[in-house]
Design an enzyme around this catalytic site. Structure first.
Site, PDB file in Angstrom:
ATOM      1  N   ASP A  79    -151.164 -73.902  -2.198  1.00  0.00           N
ATOM      2  CA  ASP A  79    -151.153 -72.725  -1.334  1.00  0.00           C
ATOM      3  C   ASP A  79    -151.162 -71.455  -2.193  1.00  0.00           C
ATOM      4  OD1 ASP A  79    -150.759 -70.830   0.592  1.00  0.00           O
ATOM      5  OD2 ASP A  79    -148.670 -71.362   1.007  1.00  0.00           O
ATOM      6  N   LYS A 127    -148.684 -76.034   3.513  1.00  0.00           N
ATOM      7  CA  LYS A 127    -148.841 -74.605   3.770  1.00  0.00           C
ATOM      8  C   LYS A 127    -147.484 -73.963   4.012  1.00  0.00           C
ATOM      9  CE  LYS A 127    -153.234 -74.863   3.420  1.00  0.00           C
ATOM     10  NZ  LYS A 127    -154.196 -74.871   4.521  1.00  0.00           N
ATOM     11  N   CYS A 128    -147.492 -72.633   3.919  1.00  0.00           N
ATOM     12  CA  CYS A 128    -146.286 -71.838   4.147  1.00  0.00           C
ATOM     13  C   CYS A 128    -145.600 -72.281   5.434  1.00  0.00           C
ATOM     14  CB  CYS A 128    -146.667 -70.361   4.243  1.00  0.00           C
ATOM     15  SG  CYS A 128    -145.353 -69.273   4.763  1.00  0.00           S
ATOM     16  N   PRO A 129    -144.310 -72.486   5.458  1.00  0.00           N
ATOM     17  CA  PRO A 129    -143.338 -72.286   4.384  1.00  0.00           C
ATOM     18  C   PRO A 129    -142.947 -73.584   3.680  1.00  0.00           C
ATOM     19  CG  PRO A 129    -142.155 -72.557   6.421  1.00  0.00           C
ATOM     20  CD  PRO A 129    -143.624 -72.815   6.720  1.00  0.00           C
ATOM     21  N   MET A 130    -143.738 -74.648   3.874  1.00  0.00           N
ATOM     22  CA  MET A 130    -143.264 -75.954   3.425  1.00  0.00           C
ATOM     23  C   MET A 130    -143.099 -76.121   1.914  1.00  0.00           C
ATOM     24  SD  MET A 130    -142.424 -76.972   6.217  1.00  0.00           S
ATOM     25  CE  MET A 130    -141.790 -78.617   6.047  1.00  0.00           C
TER      26      MET A 130
END
Lengths: 75, 187
Positions: A40, A13-16
């Protein structure tokens, strides 16, 4: 098409997805391709923005069965 | 000319060279993000860390200045009580420092709120503050603690996590914030 290094960011998920992409792009040579797989939905906008901000060209983006595929060429 | 202070007679110590250089980026076109992190609520900490990571991942020069409550999440693991005297110790006791111990600003319910949020985050595979801190450091985010807050809470440099710069003051932060192509946030 040149063979690309593949980064599997599915499930992240954000920001990964962007963080992992930024780290992975350094492992490919300039002008070479990095292919990122992500799930995502926010990554569609984020990869386009990341490409504009960093200058790494977004060569291709597509979606198949909920998996997004972004191909980027290292600046 | 009126002397406002006696000049110290002892030998002068030179200023560390890192401060003698301007913080101006070598290329003025480089984009920057400067965050003032003033809170230790989980929601503020999380937002700060997500933006730090994204900024650094986008190739921006990225700085965070941790001040007041904002210093507390960055106290190193295993340090439970910081400070001298009962007031500073009480503050640390009431607000447990460390990256895993942030409370929510609302719906905290004695820790039930953050516990549920962390459970949900794991379920949705969201990245928790501890990992975001690690990646932020890996990507070269610069962490500055606020000198005044460190003294106020009695937090010593060795109480902070590895990777923190020496404490700085507001002037340094304003110098960064007024540079071109710089986004500045107070979180």
């Amino acid at each position: 098409m040149d063979t690309a290094t593949v980064l599997d960011a599915r499930g992240l998920k954000c920001p990964m997805p962007i963080v992992k992409t930024a780290q992975a792009i350094k492992t490919v040579e300039q002008g070479e391709l990095l292919e990122v797989l992500a799930t995502d939905p926010g990554s569609v906008a984020d990869f386009a923005a990341w490409s504009r901000s960093t200058g790494n060209e977004l060569v291709e983006s597509s979606v198949t069965d909920g998996v997004y595929r972004f191909v980027m060429r290292r600046k | 000319m009126t002397a406002i202070a006696e000049r110290p007679t002892s030998a002068e110590t030179p200023v560390p060279s890192e401060f003698a250089q301007a913080l101006t980026p070598s290329d003025p076109a480089t984009k920057q993000l400067v965050i003032i992190a003033a809170h230790n609520d989980l929601e503020s900490l999380w937002a700060t860390l997500i933006l730090l990571n994204t900024s650094a991942a986008t190739g921006m020069r990225t700085y965070v200045f941790t001040t007041f409550w904002g210093v507390l999440p960055f106290v190193r693991d295993g340090v439970r009580i910081t400070g001298e005297g009962w007031m500073q110790k009480m503050l640390a006791f009431m607000q447990r420092p460390g990256i895993d111990h942030a409370k929510l600003s609302k719906m905290n319910f004695m820790g039930m709120g953050p516990w549920m949020i962390r459970r949900l985050a794991k379920h949705y595979n969201d990245t928790l503050p501890r990992e975001l801190l690690t990646t932020a450091k890996e990507m070269g985010v610069t962490f500055y603690p606020c000198q005044m807050s460190m003294e106020l809470f009695g937090i010593k440099a060795e109480n902070l996590m590895d990777g923190f710069e020496a404490p700085v003051g507001a002037t340094t932060v304003l110098e960064l914030m007024t540079q071109p192509n710089t986004a500045s946030l107070f979180i």
